[in-house]
Every structure is written in structure tokens, then in C-alpha cells.
Motif scaffolding. Structure first.
Motif, PDB file in Angstrom:
ATOM      1  N   ASP A 125      40.344  35.475  43.434  1.00 44.57           N
ATOM      2  CA  ASP A 125      41.693  35.634  43.975  1.00 44.57           C
ATOM      3  C   ASP A 125      41.898  34.877  45.287  1.00 44.57           C
ATOM      4  O   ASP A 125      43.031  34.709  45.744  1.00 44.57           O
ATOM      5  N   ARG A 126      40.808  34.382  45.910  1.00 45.63           N
ATOM      6  CA  ARG A 126      40.938  33.627  47.153  1.00 45.63           C
ATOM      7  C   ARG A 126      41.302  32.164  46.910  1.00 45.63           C
ATOM      8  O   ARG A 126      41.743  31.477  47.837  1.00 45.63           O
ATOM      9  N   GLY A 127      41.070  31.681  45.699  1.00 46.34           N
ATOM     10  CA  GLY A 127      41.378  30.299  45.396  1.00 46.34           C
ATOM     11  C   GLY A 127      40.422  29.326  46.064  1.00 46.34           C
ATOM     12  O   GLY A 127      39.477  29.726  46.760  1.00 46.34           O
ATOM     13  N   ALA A 146      36.654  30.547  45.066  1.00 45.08           N
ATOM     14  CA  ALA A 146      36.778  31.083  43.715  1.00 45.08           C
ATOM     15  C   ALA A 146      35.567  30.744  42.852  1.00 45.08           C
ATOM     16  O   ALA A 146      35.280  31.442  41.867  1.00 45.08           O
TER      17      ALA A 146
END
Length: 383
Positions: free
Chosen positions: A204-206, A210
């Protein structure tokens, strides 16, 4: 003590005893020299029994142990060769028999310095004992590229679900192992095309965060799954404190904040036991073994060793046998090989195959370990 991570000290190849002599020296296996390669780093067996062998300066060899013949595989990406950098791992896709896909890792030059990269390609073999990598596609890179020539990591493995795993060293820069904006000092989990699985712990942090499965690693040079799906990775500690870790989702293994070793300038690093926020290694070695290639054995030639791990030791010049018991492990035995062991693989015949480290451009031997009296020969010793 190993200098740095055990990769910086050259050693001259020592004569391999014949199979009969090796069997008589107290070790429970005979050692057969099969061939020699120029600074070999990794190997993998093809379904037909031939070997792909990476040579650190940027060459991929196709070797046939039965016929003692070799050829070149063209199309290898350009590598940044120097120090610990160069051509690294080679691994087959789990469905290689259907798609002919192989994965290679290597040090790559670019803005800011160098970093590890992983590419996938189609292996096409010709009728003359060689072939080429075609449709080469880079699917992962270390971020950022940095100066220096150490701690690339870049070992590759697949799990039973077909996920791609990559070890990423911290490039001797310390802090990136804890920086979630960098994928240095991490273990990476990807789909086989390089995309990020939605169930990664930091998806979800990209960005590069991720990709990360676990963090706080120094220089993991081995990675393997056991039969129950547990992921094990040995890694080089600093001055002392080599580790074998049970790698779990989202876990922080602490480097450089904690370590069972110390800095090379003598500055202490707090031990793992001083901070419960970081996972303690399952095994810690001081003096170091300088762990490199790693397998868990399941062959038939050494039935008493099925389920045991084998780690190649660089500065320790050894083959280290690991006994597992669920989530725990211990060093069960250490065999003095008299030379730096870079790579360990299990052959289709159930033998254990080793690559001797060819430090600083030297030759490294391909060796085959079999039970004493199993009929090993000296074929190929002059290759």
C-alpha cells in the motif's frame, strides 16, 4: 575474521584430491573435479542434465558434464564488472520446460554508480553446444544506484507458487537497509514478470517499498525454501555475526542498528538481544563463515542428509551442514574444503555440486561430491 564480507580476499585454487583420496580423508564424500571456469559465480541444471554457469566478468557457459564439452550463451546483458560486481545468479522459471524462460542477475552501471538488476529472457540452444538469451527484459533494479563495488546480494529463487524472490544487499552503505525509499538491504518478492503482488506487506506504500518482503539485511548471498514453504537466507555479517535467518513477512532483521558483529573500524554494534524490535537470527556465527550459495538437500545419494541445508563458506573455506527442526536450525557439521566455496547445487543425479570461488579473475573448479566408493571418476579434471 573475514575481511568485509568474505568476498575481498583472494585464494589460489588448491589441488583437489582424487575421489579415492577424498573418501579416505575422513569426509563422508568423495570429491571429483569435473571442470574449471573463469571466476564462476552461480550455476543451475537444465532438464537434460547440462549446466548453465555464470562467470563474473559477464559470460554465460553451457557445460555438458557427460561429454565434458562447453559452449557460450550469447545475449548476456552488459555487466558492471569489478570488486564484488559482475554477473551473478542464473535460475530457471518453474515452467521452464514449457516456456524456456531463465532469470539472470548482474551488477549494472548507471546514474549514481551501480546496482544489481534482474532480467528474464528466453534461452535458445543451438545444435553446436551453445545458444543465446533472447527477448531480454530487465524486470527489477536496485534503487538507488550508488558508488562502490560491494554487497549486491542478487540471489534469485522461486517459491512453489511461482513467486520470484531476490536478495538485495545494502551495497556497504549501512542505512539503506532501514530506508523504505530504497530496496537495498531487503528481500524482495515479485510476480514472475516483475510486477508487485498485492499481498506484499508494504504494497500500500507504493514505489520500491511495495517490493519489500523483509528489511534490515546486510548481504544475503543465499536463499532457499524448505519443503514446508519456509524461507531461509544466510547473510554476511560485518566483523563477526554472520547469520542464518528464517525470513518472514514484514519482519525487520535489524541491520545496521543491531548485529552480533561489530564495525570494521572497531565501533561496536548493539547485539540483537538488546532490542526486541528486531528479529534475532536463528544461527549467528562469530568467527564468520562468509556464507554464499545455499541448498536444502532432497536427493538420493545421501539419504541421511535429506532435509539438511548446505552452505558454501568463503573465508571459512568450508561446506557447512545445517540441521533443521521446524523453525529452528543448528550447524550440524562443517567440512574443510581447503578453498573458498562460492556456489552449492544439487544435481539431477542426487550428487552435491560445488563451484570454487575464482577470486580476482582466477579459475574456479566445478566439483562433484558423491558417497565414497560410488564410482566417481576423474573425467574432465583437465577441462
Amino acid at each position: 575474521m573475514a575481511a568485509c564480507n568474505g568476498d575481498t580476499t583472494a585464494s589460489s585454487p588448491t589441488p583437489t584430491p582424487t575421489a579415492q583420496a577424498a573418501a579416505a580423508d575422513g569426509r563422508p564424500f568423495a570429491v571429483e573435479e569435473v571442470a574449471r571456469f573463469a571466476e564462476p559465480w552461480a550455476m543451475t541444471f537444465l532438464p537434460d542434465g547440462r549446466l548453465l554457469v555464470t562467470e563474473k566478468a559477464g559470460t554465460l557457459k553451457l557445460y555438458d558434464p557427460e561429454r565434458d564439452t562447453r559452449g557460450d550463451i550469447g545475449g548476456v546483458p552488459e555487466v558492471a564488472y569489478g570488486g564484488q560486481g559482475g554477473f551473478g545468479d542464473v535460475v530457471l522459471h518453474p515452467r521452464f520446460a514449457d516456456n524456456g524462460t531463465v532469470y539472470v542477475s548482474y551488477a549494472e552501471a548507471g546514474d549514481g554508480g551501480a546496482g544489481a538488476a534482474v532480467a528474464r529472457a528466453t534461452l535458445t540452444l543451438d545444435g553446436s553446444g551453445g545458444g543465446a538469451l533472447e527477448n531480454v527484459e530487465v524486470i527489477w533494479r536496485q534503487v538507488p544506484k550508488v558508488s562502490g563495488q560491494g554487497h549486491y546480494g542478487h540471489r534469485i529463487a522461486f517459491d512453489r507458487d511461482g513467486m520470484l524472490w531476490i536478495t538485495s544487499g545494502e551495497r556497504q552503505k549501512f542505512d539503506p537497509a532501514q530506508d523504505m525509499q530504497a530496496n537495498l538491504g531487503k528481500i524482495i518478492r515479485l510476480n514472475d514478470d516483475g510486477s508487485v503482488p498485492a499481498d506484499n506487506p508494504f504494497a500500500d506504500r507504493g514505489g520500491v517499498a511495495a517490493q519489500i518482503w523483509s528489511l534490515g539485511h546486510r548481504n544475503p548471498l543465499g536463499i532457499v525454501f524448505d519443503d514446508d514453504g519456509r524461507l531461509w537466507a544466510p547473510e554476511m555479517g560485518p566483523k563477526g555475526g554472520d547469520e542464518l535467518n528464517l525470513v518472514e513477512k514484514g519482519v525487520n532483521y535489524g541491520y545496521p542498528i543491531v548485529s552480533d558483529g561489530e564495525h570494521y573500524d572497531g565501533r561496536p554494534i548493539p547485539d540483537h538481544s538488546t532490542n526486541p524490535d528486531y528479529r534475532t537470527p536463528v544461527i549467528s556465527w562469530t568467527p564468520v563463515i562468509s556464507p554464499a550459495g545455499f541448498i536444502i538437500y532432497d536427493g538420493g545419494q545421501f539419504p541421511e542428509w535429506q532435509g539438511n541445508g548446505f552452505i558454501g563458506g568463503l573465508s571459512s573455506q568450508s561446506l557447512v551442514r545445517i540441521a533443521f527442526d521446524g523453525d529452528s536450525a543448528r550447524e550440524a557439521e562443517r567440512f574443510d574444503m581447503g578453498t573458498r566455496i562460492r556456489e552449492v547445487e544439487q544435481g539431477p543425479d542426487g550428487a552435491i555440486w560445488l563451484l570454487e570461488d575464482g577470486s580476482r579473475g582466477g579459475e574456479g573448479r566445478l566439483m562433484r561430491l558423491t558417497p565414497p566408493g560410488a564410482g566417481a571418476t576423474d573425467a574432465g579434471a583437465d577441462a
